[in-house]
Design a protein around this motif. Sequence first.
Motif, mmCIF file in Angstrom:
data_model
loop_
_atom_site.group_PDB
_atom_site.id
_atom_site.type_symbol
_atom_site.label_atom_id
_atom_site.label_comp_id
_atom_site.label_asym_id
_atom_site.label_seq_id
_atom_site.Cartn_x
_atom_site.Cartn_y
_atom_site.Cartn_z
ATOM 1 N N SER A 122 82.573 -33.302 69.084
ATOM 2 C CA SER A 122 81.242 -32.309 69.237
ATOM 3 C C SER A 122 80.933 -31.927 68.178
ATOM 4 N N LEU A 127 77.082 -30.388 67.441
ATOM 5 C CA LEU A 127 77.446 -29.019 68.483
ATOM 6 C C LEU A 127 77.396 -27.619 67.650
ATOM 7 N N GLN A 131 77.989 -24.293 72.578
ATOM 8 C CA GLN A 131 77.168 -25.978 73.004
ATOM 9 C C GLN A 131 78.814 -26.036 73.072
ATOM 10 N N THR A 132 79.637 -26.489 72.450
ATOM 11 C CA THR A 132 81.134 -27.118 72.093
ATOM 12 C C THR A 132 81.258 -26.388 73.857
ATOM 13 N N ARG A 134 79.976 -24.600 75.908
ATOM 14 C CA ARG A 134 79.578 -25.679 77.220
ATOM 15 C C ARG A 134 79.649 -26.349 77.770
ATOM 16 N N TYR A 135 79.375 -27.328 76.806
ATOM 17 C CA TYR A 135 79.141 -29.201 77.450
ATOM 18 C C TYR A 135 80.499 -30.259 77.503
ATOM 19 N N VAL A 136 81.176 -29.820 76.399
ATOM 20 C CA VAL A 136 82.190 -30.392 76.530
ATOM 21 C C VAL A 136 83.745 -29.590 76.578
ATOM 22 N N PRO A 139 83.666 -27.697 80.860
ATOM 23 C CA PRO A 139 83.375 -29.296 81.663
ATOM 24 C C PRO A 139 84.964 -29.652 82.766
ATOM 25 N N LEU C 103 81.483 -37.529 81.196
ATOM 26 C CA LEU C 103 80.572 -38.612 81.234
ATOM 27 C C LEU C 103 80.476 -39.437 80.717
ATOM 28 N N GLY C 107 75.698 -40.169 79.346
ATOM 29 C CA GLY C 107 75.852 -39.265 78.838
ATOM 30 C C GLY C 107 76.932 -38.880 77.423
ATOM 31 N N LEU C 111 73.543 -36.315 75.136
ATOM 32 C CA LEU C 111 73.855 -35.331 75.461
ATOM 33 C C LEU C 111 73.813 -34.645 73.505
ATOM 34 N N LEU C 115 70.048 -32.067 73.497
ATOM 35 C CA LEU C 115 71.287 -30.443 73.329
ATOM 36 C C LEU C 115 70.288 -29.907 71.122
#
Lengths: 218, 215, 256
Positions: A122, A127, A131-132, A134-136, A139, C103, C107, C111, C115
């Motif tokens: 990421s 990122l 961001q890393t 939050r999105y990777v 989750p 993802l 995805g 991503l 972003l």
Amino acid sequence: MTLDFTVVPAFLDVILLGVLWTIAITVAAALVSFFVGIFFAVVALYAPWFIRLPFRAFEWLFMGTPLLLQLFLIYFGLIQIGIDLPAFVAGVIGLGLHFAVYNSELIQSAILAVDKGQTEASRTLGLSRMQTLRYVVVPQAVRDVIPPIGNNMIALLKDSALVSVIGVSELTLSAQQAIGRTFRPFEFYVTAAAFYYVINLVMEAVQRRIERRIAASR
Amino acid sequence: MDVELILRVYPFFIEAAWVTIQLSVLTTILGLACGALGAAARLSRLRVFRAIGAAYVSVIRGTPALIQLFILYFGGPQIGIQLDAFEAGVIGLGVNIGAYMTETIRGAIISVDRGQTEAARTLGMSRWENMRYVVLPQAARLMIRPLGVNINALIKGTALVAAISVVELTYTAQRFIGSTYKPFEMFLISGALYMIIIYATGRGIAWLDRRARIV
Amino acid sequence: MTDTAFVEIRNAAKSFGRLEVLRDINLKVNRGQIVAIIGPSGSGKSTLLRAINELDPLSSGEVWLEGVQINKKLPHRQYEKHVNQVRQDIGMVFQHFNLFPHLTVRGNITLAPKLLKGVSEAEADKLAEQQLAKVGLSEKIDAYPSQLSGGQKQRVAIARALAMKPKVMLFDEATSALDPELVEEVNLVMKQLAEEHMTMIIVTHEMGFAESVCDRVLFMDQGVVVEEGPPEVIFRNPESERTRTFLRKHIESNTR
């Protein structure tokens, strides 16, 4: 005195209302404990020390003292500083915070357990740290943490009985109301226990379903 | 913060802490006994015992401890059981934590490597001899820390008996909150005492765990 | 400006504690060049590669990309911004793929563009389709990584990196974790990229592939570049004894 369960059906409406309130409190507190738990976990792992320490102190306090005591503190403490919340809200806050702390520990482990390569990939794409996360990372951590958090939620259901002590009209208090009229504690407490047990079974079944779904999608 | 108040009332809390300690110790003993019996039942060759063990764990872990206490204390007289609040507290909480300890003990026994049992049986040992000389000694070492977790929860669980008016720490805290209108101070005193008890217990468990490893 | 290399590493040194992993490395890569770095484990080749995009920052030395210093010393907040920005121009493919399991393939690829480059949903989808077509996996666009083979995962990883339109691509032993029969499909994609004149720096154990694709080969051992030159020299007629020894051992273990 002999047992007489025939008195129970007459009070079923009161009992069922109590069941609804128990479910309401459990769900509300569960949601609070989940999201606040994520927040606590991120603070514990990534915040600068002057923010992290007060939070850690709070968590340390809440993990080392009984839930009932914490409920008293929140309910009476808030009244003292002028915030007169209904017992229901105080109960949700108390249960929510208590379990948020435990959830936070689980979520921290899960975040740390996410493979380092994910962060590397990421960040390599450009990122930022946030961001890393939050999105990777988060989750994935959340997916891993659902089974143990599910167990916490089931514990929350049982601990919700404690808010009856600060006067919330959930299942336990409803049983007590019926007992006040019939003087048959055994019958009504056993009935209440049966309802808790059923809700518990449902929650466990839901949790298994969710776990299977997650396992399948891996 | 009203320090003067704290200094005035803390003796009551020390006394109450002693009650909490007594409750914890007695409940732990009863809990371990129930846990051992429960684990034996769940691991038994006889289906009846396995079913009873499973039912015990399922029902006790599936319902609130508070309700179990109420059934015993308030409902007991209806089925011929007359207990005072302290007794009801110990028995109710003991049986409750016993269900959790059953799983802890069973888990430890199961996690002892199968090869151990195979070797023992191959040498000619009976099921019981295998248990007594090979499996249990190893399981005992493994279960110390997780039982410590159970005991930790137990100590905090003793607060429930405040709801049946046993004068322990939480009851005392509530009582003084009611009369002094100072919930933070009362939380502080009782909280500190709980944490001391828990900390001391934790050190004891850690010590036991270390000793078990050397042997 | 034509004198300045596209990617340049000057006096790179790196230590982990007291262990010196890189010692005074200098490297210049021109635009469109394909460079292979070979060497035994522990030679520092992966560390060097990972220093280029600041994944494992150097202890001393400089890394430059097209006139911009990548490992600039800046105050923390500015450094973060700078590094994130620069990384968008550098694509990296890992030995263990590191696809995002939560993802889909789509995805994974969309991503970062969405972003970081503000690409719209529709444009991002188009981009994903393009890149996937390039690596030959169009039909897998809505699959999850867990449903793909190793070779497919790595090709998706390449597509993901390419979607950011990088100026240079770094490959860290991209085929080392793959079953032998899956290696070829990834090599093909890399060959294709080479033909399109992408600047590439490849750390690899695959001598045959390196020889067929690369313009230059660097042999590293114990933190230094022992020898470098065109593949036909390095592989067929190396100057250094260490290079010879390494290649010989490598061929022996391969033919066993």
